[in-house]
Design an enzyme around this catalytic site. Structure first.
Site, PDB file in Angstrom:
ATOM      1  CG  ASP A 178      -1.992  -1.061   1.163  1.00 22.15           C
ATOM      2  OD1 ASP A 178      -2.306  -1.516   0.050  1.00 22.15           O
ATOM      3  OD2 ASP A 178      -2.505  -1.438   2.235  1.00 22.15           O
ATOM      4  CE1 TYR A 196       3.832  -6.800   3.419  1.00 25.79           C
ATOM      5  CE2 TYR A 196       3.134  -9.096   3.466  1.00 25.79           C
ATOM      6  CZ  TYR A 196       3.220  -7.881   2.811  1.00 25.79           C
ATOM      7  OH  TYR A 196       2.708  -7.755   1.543  1.00 25.79           O
TER       8      TYR A 196
END
Length: 249
Positions: A52, A113
């Protein structure tokens, strides 16, 4: 035609995400522009993972097809030249020839992540971590991270209007650690939903500050209701660390 994987890293602060989009600059657009300048032709790039706006990556991949690139010595020169064209916040790390059927997205077996939280004001990490100056109980954070391993349905941590066939994800690892001034959350799974890592972190922080109990955290997961999760943590603390494949790159 031969197929190549291109590994890149980037600081996402200035970009509206990884994947190319209309009316906004992206990491893919910058890399595509550099490749077009160098090769003097348009080359289609297929991305492995979306990130994002404002999210960073230490490793992400594209694949592309080309008539045939030079041997490794000359390939290193291509990498050098692409990096000379690219802005300072994007770097090409490697270009590797792979099987003609290899796919950077569909052949990925897991992604990892990391989310960074700092609790003492520090201007040197402000653009790469989330400032959260509230008392955190690391044992509660760790307990909440362990709870995540018990589940596969993460509907509660997927933002709305996500077109996916299933909300099931297989968690491979989930845990917090303390490094200097940072509380660091690491999570690896076979796939992630839109906003999932930030939703997990925001909700775990509520458990770590005692705003919700561990049982309530479980209840949020089991509710399968995204309105109960906290997606408010900002993007700059999130890094895509690795995309792993079923073959050696």
């Amino acid at each position: 035609m031969l197929r190549y994987f291109i590994e890149v890293a980037y600081k996402g602060t200035r970009y509206s995400g990884f994947q190319i989009q209309q009316n906004a600059n992206s990491v893919q657009a910058e890399i595509g522009k550099a490749i077009k300048i160098f090769f003097r032709e348009e080359i289609s790039l297929t991305c492995s993972s979306r990130t994002d706006a404002g999210v960073h990556a230490l490793s992400n991949y594209f694949h592309f097809d080309a008539a045939g690139l030079p041997e490794q010595t000359a390939l290193n020169e291509i990498i050098y030249n692409l990096n000379s064209i690219l802005p300072d916040d994007i770097v090409v790390k490697r270009i590797v020839e792979v099987s003609p059927t290899a796919h950077s997205r569909f052949d990925a077996v897991s992604r990892e992540y990391q989310y960074n939280v700092y609790q003492t004001k520090d201007p040197f990490v402000a653009d790469r971590a989330y400032y959260y100056p509230y008392k955190l109980e690391i044992d509660k954070l760790q307990e909440a991270a362990g709870v995540i391993n018990d589940y596969t349905d993460f509907t509660s941590f997927s933002k709305r209007n996500t077109q996916v066939k299933t909300f099931n994800c297989k968690i491979i690892k989930s845990g917090w650690s303390i490094t200097n001034n940072l509380a660091v959350y690491n999570v690896e799974a076979n796939r992630f939903l839109r906003g999932m890592v930030r939703g997990l972190v925001g909700t775990m922080l509520k458990a770590g500050t005692g705003k919700i109990s561990i049982d309530e955290f479980r209840g949020i997961i089991e509710s399968k209701d995204c309105t109960k999760a906290d997606f408010s943590v900002p993007p700059q603390g999130l890094f895509l660390l690795a995309v792993r494949y079923k073959f050696q790159i």
